[in-house]
Design a protein around this motif. Structure first.
Motif, PDB file in Angstrom:
ATOM      1  N   LEU A  34      58.941 -11.553  54.501  1.00  0.00           N
ATOM      2  CA  LEU A  34      60.338 -11.450  54.099  1.00  0.00           C
ATOM      3  C   LEU A  34      61.219 -11.602  55.334  1.00  0.00           C
ATOM      4  O   LEU A  34      60.928 -11.030  56.387  1.00  0.00           O
ATOM      5  N   ILE A  35      62.281 -12.372  55.206  1.00  0.00           N
ATOM      6  CA  ILE A  35      63.290 -12.456  56.268  1.00  0.00           C
ATOM      7  C   ILE A  35      64.568 -11.826  55.730  1.00  0.00           C
ATOM      8  O   ILE A  35      65.086 -12.241  54.689  1.00  0.00           O
ATOM      9  N   LEU A  36      65.056 -10.816  56.419  1.00  0.00           N
ATOM     10  CA  LEU A  36      66.262 -10.099  56.009  1.00  0.00           C
ATOM     11  C   LEU A  36      67.444 -10.576  56.842  1.00  0.00           C
ATOM     12  O   LEU A  36      67.321 -10.793  58.055  1.00  0.00           O
ATOM     13  N   ALA A  37      68.591 -10.724  56.201  1.00  0.00           N
ATOM     14  CA  ALA A  37      69.798 -11.213  56.876  1.00  0.00           C
ATOM     15  C   ALA A  37      70.879 -10.140  56.839  1.00  0.00           C
ATOM     16  O   ALA A  37      71.366  -9.779  55.766  1.00  0.00           O
ATOM     17  N   TYR A  38      71.241  -9.645  58.002  1.00  0.00           N
ATOM     18  CA  TYR A  38      72.349  -8.712  58.161  1.00  0.00           C
ATOM     19  C   TYR A  38      73.517  -9.431  58.832  1.00  0.00           C
ATOM     20  O   TYR A  38      73.363 -10.502  59.419  1.00  0.00           O
ATOM     21  N   HIS A  39      74.687  -8.818  58.759  1.00  0.00           N
ATOM     22  CA  HIS A  39      75.858  -9.310  59.477  1.00  0.00           C
ATOM     23  C   HIS A  39      76.460  -8.238  60.371  1.00  0.00           C
ATOM     24  O   HIS A  39      76.511  -8.383  61.579  1.00  0.00           O
ATOM     25  N   ARG A  40      76.897  -7.147  59.755  1.00  0.00           N
ATOM     26  CA  ARG A  40      77.592  -6.105  60.507  1.00  0.00           C
ATOM     27  C   ARG A  40      77.002  -4.738  60.192  1.00  0.00           C
ATOM     28  O   ARG A  40      76.552  -4.468  59.077  1.00  0.00           O
ATOM     29  N   VAL A  41      77.027  -3.865  61.207  1.00  0.00           N
ATOM     30  CA  VAL A  41      76.643  -2.464  61.052  1.00  0.00           C
ATOM     31  C   VAL A  41      77.815  -1.644  61.567  1.00  0.00           C
ATOM     32  O   VAL A  41      78.077  -1.586  62.771  1.00  0.00           O
ATOM     33  N   ASN A  42      78.547  -1.033  60.652  1.00  0.00           N
ATOM     34  CA  ASN A  42      79.788  -0.368  61.025  1.00  0.00           C
ATOM     35  C   ASN A  42      80.247   0.488  59.852  1.00  0.00           C
ATOM     36  O   ASN A  42      79.973   0.160  58.707  1.00  0.00           O
ATOM     37  N   ASP A  43      80.936   1.552  60.125  1.00  0.00           N
ATOM     38  CA  ASP A  43      81.506   2.350  59.021  1.00  0.00           C
ATOM     39  C   ASP A  43      82.982   2.653  59.237  1.00  0.00           C
ATOM     40  O   ASP A  43      83.547   3.533  58.604  1.00  0.00           O
ATOM     41  N   PRO A  48      86.406  -6.757  53.053  1.00  0.00           N
ATOM     42  CA  PRO A  48      86.529  -7.361  51.721  1.00  0.00           C
ATOM     43  C   PRO A  48      85.430  -8.362  51.408  1.00  0.00           C
ATOM     44  O   PRO A  48      85.220  -8.718  50.249  1.00  0.00           O
ATOM     45  N   LEU A  49      84.700  -8.821  52.427  1.00  0.00           N
ATOM     46  CA  LEU A  49      83.650  -9.817  52.218  1.00  0.00           C
ATOM     47  C   LEU A  49      82.279  -9.185  51.984  1.00  0.00           C
ATOM     48  O   LEU A  49      81.292  -9.901  51.777  1.00  0.00           O
ATOM     49  N   ASN A  50      82.205  -7.867  52.035  1.00  0.00           N
ATOM     50  CA  ASN A  50      80.960  -7.139  51.759  1.00  0.00           C
ATOM     51  C   ASN A  50      79.812  -7.610  52.655  1.00  0.00           C
ATOM     52  O   ASN A  50      78.714  -7.930  52.189  1.00  0.00           O
ATOM     53  N   MET A  51      80.056  -7.629  53.963  1.00  0.00           N
ATOM     54  CA  MET A  51      79.020  -8.028  54.910  1.00  0.00           C
ATOM     55  C   MET A  51      78.536  -6.853  55.756  1.00  0.00           C
ATOM     56  O   MET A  51      77.758  -7.058  56.684  1.00  0.00           O
ATOM     57  N   THR A  52      78.984  -5.644  55.458  1.00  0.00           N
ATOM     58  CA  THR A  52      78.782  -4.513  56.346  1.00  0.00           C
ATOM     59  C   THR A  52      78.009  -3.402  55.665  1.00  0.00           C
ATOM     60  O   THR A  52      78.228  -3.111  54.493  1.00  0.00           O
ATOM     61  N   ILE A 309      71.258  -8.665  53.129  1.00  0.00           N
ATOM     62  CA  ILE A 309      71.359  -7.214  52.965  1.00  0.00           C
ATOM     63  C   ILE A 309      72.823  -6.799  53.018  1.00  0.00           C
ATOM     64  O   ILE A 309      73.524  -7.041  54.004  1.00  0.00           O
ATOM     65  N   ASP A 310      73.278  -6.166  51.939  1.00  0.00           N
ATOM     66  CA  ASP A 310      74.652  -5.680  51.864  1.00  0.00           C
ATOM     67  C   ASP A 310      74.655  -4.323  51.177  1.00  0.00           C
ATOM     68  O   ASP A 310      73.614  -3.650  51.108  1.00  0.00           O
ATOM     69  N   ALA A 311      75.801  -3.911  50.659  1.00  0.00           N
ATOM     70  CA  ALA A 311      75.913  -2.582  50.057  1.00  0.00           C
ATOM     71  C   ALA A 311      75.017  -2.405  48.835  1.00  0.00           C
ATOM     72  O   ALA A 311      74.686  -1.274  48.459  1.00  0.00           O
ATOM     73  N   ALA A 312      74.593  -3.500  48.202  1.00  0.00           N
ATOM     74  CA  ALA A 312      73.701  -3.403  47.043  1.00  0.00           C
ATOM     75  C   ALA A 312      72.338  -2.828  47.421  1.00  0.00           C
ATOM     76  O   ALA A 312      71.596  -2.373  46.553  1.00  0.00           O
TER      77      ALA A 312
END
Length: 354
Positions: A34-43, A48-52, A309-312
């Protein structure tokens, strides 16, 4: 929390803590890597783009990967075979945000998990922001009832409250991504900055080269994600060549090490073509990652599938994240909801143009 997410949350707790997930992982069909794709790690940002995802959620996920999977480098993908033992997993990041260094990098080091970071080079080199972040931050600063976007062939967009601004920002990014060239997008951004003057759209949130070098020296890998995060299938051959070749050469120059891997901006089959793949091969790339979900099919090295990988993939304020993440990676929710990953190759959309 939406009804769909609530249902997933409840099902995942039952399946995880009754041991069903572990049975699926142990006795289910042999899986590829499996290859997982993240964008941002922040709180602490509006997204609005749901990348975090939050640092807490990210640590829960990385700790789970370290304990239940076999994290490997992307370069080792072709040496990892299916069969007994934990499934292989590759962690990737797109874009090159500074929070990858400040928040994700320490977590990866703490759990001994390697990752590859695909860099959009121009905003890093020039200390600016990605074009879609400039749109989102401009919209976030808007005050008033609506924005007149008729000059761009769009209807009036509501910006009276936070929810409307988030919806408008997402809509404008999607519209620009699919319908505007670089010059038109820059004109839209200038217009937004004039009409939403209190924003900080030019503030850079990207990595610095010193941070990139420190991460590389600690064992992290880096790949190219174009210069400007352009949708490659919308560009001419020469424009594509510049985006691909220049990003590779600049990263190699800054790091003094070769760059072998690429990630397509947006990553859908319609976002690259056979011509794009030929240019990647000519530039010396060994493989390229998409954002088409699925178990990785290594027979298509220039169309490697990834799970975004997102909030889902998280729980409620980090509660239950481990169970949700475990069920998602095991493919259990594919039976109940619209599939986010599936078995089989994702053929590139050969010759498709936007």
């Amino acid at each position: 929390m939406s009804m769909k997410k609530l249902i997933k949350f409840l099902i995942s707790q039952i399946l995880y803590y009754t041991g069903v997930v572990f049975l699926v992982e142990k006795y289910g069909p042999a899986r590829g890597v499996l290859i997982l794709a993240y964008h941002r790690v922040n709180d602490e940002i509006q997204d609005p783009l749901n990348m975090t995802i939050s640092p807490r959620d990210f640590e829960i996920q990385i700790k789970y990967l370290a304990g239940h999977y076999a994290p490997i480098r992307l370069a080792d993908l072709w040496e990892r075979s299916t069969g007994p033992g934990p499934a292989g997993v590759v962690v990737t990041f797109d874009d090159g945000y500074a929070d990858n260094y400040h928040l994700a990098f320490p977590i990866l080091k703490r759990h001994g998990v390697p990752a590859v970071f695909f860099l959009a080079v121009e905003p890093i080199e020039n200390r600016t922001s990605l074009w879609y972040d400039r749109i989102c931050r401009s919209i976030a600063s808007c005050r008033g009832e609506a924005l007149d976007l008729s000059a761009f062939g769009l209807s009036e967009k509501a910006v009276a409250n936070g929810r409307q601004r988030a919806k408008t920002a997402k809509a404008l990014v999607l519209y620009a991504k699919k319908n505007m060239d670089r010059h038109q997008t820059e004109a839209l951004i200038r217009y937004l900055q004039r009409h939403c003057p209190n924003g900080d759209a030019c503030r850079s949130e990207m990595l610095t080269w010193d941070q990139v070098r420190e991460m590389a020296d600690a064992g992290m890998d880096f790949g190219a994600h174009t210069m400007t995060h352009a949708i490659l299938s919308s560009l001419s051959q020469e424009e594509q060549r510049w985006e691909i070749q220049q990003s590779k050469e600049l990263i190699e120059h800054r790091l003094s090490r070769p760059v072998h891997f690429f990630s397509y901006p947006n990553g859908e089959p319609c976002d690259y073509t056979d011509e794009t793949i030929s240019l990647l091969e000519a530039a010396g790339f060994h493989a390229a990652c998409t954002l088409t979900p699925g178990d990785t099919d290594m027979s298509h090295p220039y169309a490697l599938q990834r799970i975004g990988i997102d909030a889902a993939y998280t729980g409620y304020r980090s509660m239950g994240t481990k169970a949700v993440f475990a069920c998602e990676l095991a493919g259990i929710f594919d039976l109940f909801f619209k599939k986010r990953r599936y078995t089989g190759a994702a053929e590139p959309a050969a010759g498709s143009q936007k």
